[in-house]
Design an enzyme around this catalytic site. Structure first.
Site, PDB file in Angstrom:
ATOM      1  CG  ASP A  98      -1.912   1.028   1.136  1.00  0.00           C
ATOM      2  OD1 ASP A  98      -3.122   0.609   0.634  1.00  0.00           O
ATOM      3  OD2 ASP A  98      -1.588   1.885   1.796  1.00  0.00           O
ATOM      4  CG  ASN A 107      -4.647  11.075  -5.809  1.00  0.00           C
ATOM      5  OD1 ASN A 107      -3.775  11.173  -6.731  1.00  0.00           O
ATOM      6  ND2 ASN A 107      -5.201   9.883  -5.722  1.00  0.00           N
ATOM      7  CG  HIS A 124      -7.855  12.926  -8.524  1.00  0.00           C
ATOM      8  ND1 HIS A 124      -7.840  11.838  -7.702  1.00  0.00           N
ATOM      9  CD2 HIS A 124      -8.556  13.614  -7.959  1.00  0.00           C
ATOM     10  CE1 HIS A 124      -8.588  12.174  -6.587  1.00  0.00           C
ATOM     11  NE2 HIS A 124      -9.006  13.296  -6.629  1.00  0.00           N
ATOM     12  CD  GLU A 165      -4.178   4.426  -1.522  1.00  0.00           C
ATOM     13  OE1 GLU A 165      -4.210   4.607  -0.282  1.00  0.00           O
ATOM     14  OE2 GLU A 165      -5.245   4.447  -2.305  1.00  0.00           O
TER      15      GLU A 165
END
Length: 281
Positions: free
Chosen positions: A166, A174, A179, A209
């Site tokens: 992760d 972001n 994005h 993610e």
């Protein structure tokens, strides 16, 4: 209508057709059938269609008699999908429609109409691939991994390692960069990950993610080295937290995934930017 006219219609039909006797041997084929299988009439007559059927589909031939009996009793034809193999090795997926045909002395023959479904199969395969692939990164998606997990069998627990990764603080990335930049990083991360894990590694985007790496034909040390290489190559100065575990004897990949997921959350709790594994069993 005379037999001569039937024969002309049979020969001129654009649909590939073949007539087999009660022993499953071809007694008549038309030009379209010859063109489909890449063999001449002389090469086909007196032989079984097994000579140009894919080896994985040969079991179908042994069940045709039962299928035909069931179809006849229900007063309907029988449809079978199979693969024909041409002399050059080209494989042609086909749909065979089989109907009973009365031969000499009331022998039970079979008339097969054959349609080349190569193009249809290509479309179906592309749709199936799309349904199992993450469109952003080209990695497997969750559905694709779950299908893989139930289809694969590892006889030796040392054969597989499952890791859950992760990206750390990706939400903040972001928010700061937008994005579009986040999507670009995910694509780049996936490309780098594929290079680091090699041919025996299977990359999956689990969601957002979070990624799953399945190391096949691997062990804990080799997986750890690949993950360390990836950690040193992560784009945009991002880091990731990972948990990884060896597939245990007798368990499925999903159980190993659940364990790796817990280890990933342990890595998060311990400060992120690290990899955690469990003790060897």
């Amino acid at each position: 209508m005379e037999d001569r006219q039937y024969r002309r219609m049979f020969e001129a039909s654009p649909v590939a057709q073949a007539l087999s006797d009660e022993h499953g041997l071809l007694v008549e084929v038309n030009n379209a059938y010859c063109q489909l299988v890449g063999l001449t009439r002389e090469q086909l007559i007196g032989r079984s269609a097994t000579v140009h059927t894919h080896s994985s589909d040969l079991e179908l031939h042994s069940s045709v008699e039962d299928l035909m009996s069931a179809g006849a009793s229900a007063d309907r034809s029988v449809d079978i999908e199979a693969r024909f193999v041409r002399p050059d090795g080209e494989i042609r997926p086909v749909l065979l429609t089989l109907v009973p045909f009365t031969g000499p002395s009331d022998a039970e023959w079979t008339l097969a109409s054959v349609v080349d479904i190569t193009d249809r199969k290509a479309v179906e395969d592309s749709i199936l691939l799309a349904s199992r692939t993450d469109p952003l990164t080209g990695a497997l998606n969750r559905r694709g991994w779950l299908n893989y997990a139930v289809s694969v069998n590892f006889d030796d627990a040392r054969d597989a390692v499952v890791a859950v990764l992760d990206l750390d603080h990706f939400k903040q990335f972001n928010e700061r960069r937008g994005h579009a930049a986040g999507d670009a990083v995910l694509r780049e991360f996936a490309d780098i990950a594929r290079r680091c894990i090699g041919e025996d590694g299977l990359l999956t985007r689990w969601g957002g993610e979070e990624f799953v790496v399945t190391f096949r034909n691997s062990d804990r040390a080799r997986a750890s080295k690949a993950l360390e290489t990836l950690a040193a190559s992560t784009p945009a100065h991002l880091t990731f937290s990972a948990g990884y575990t060896v597939l245990r004897s007798g368990e499925g990949l999903r159980h190993a995934l659940d364990r790796a997921d817990l280890l990933m959350f342990q890595a998060k709790r311990e400060g992120r930017n690290r990899m955690v594994t469990d003790p060897p069993q």
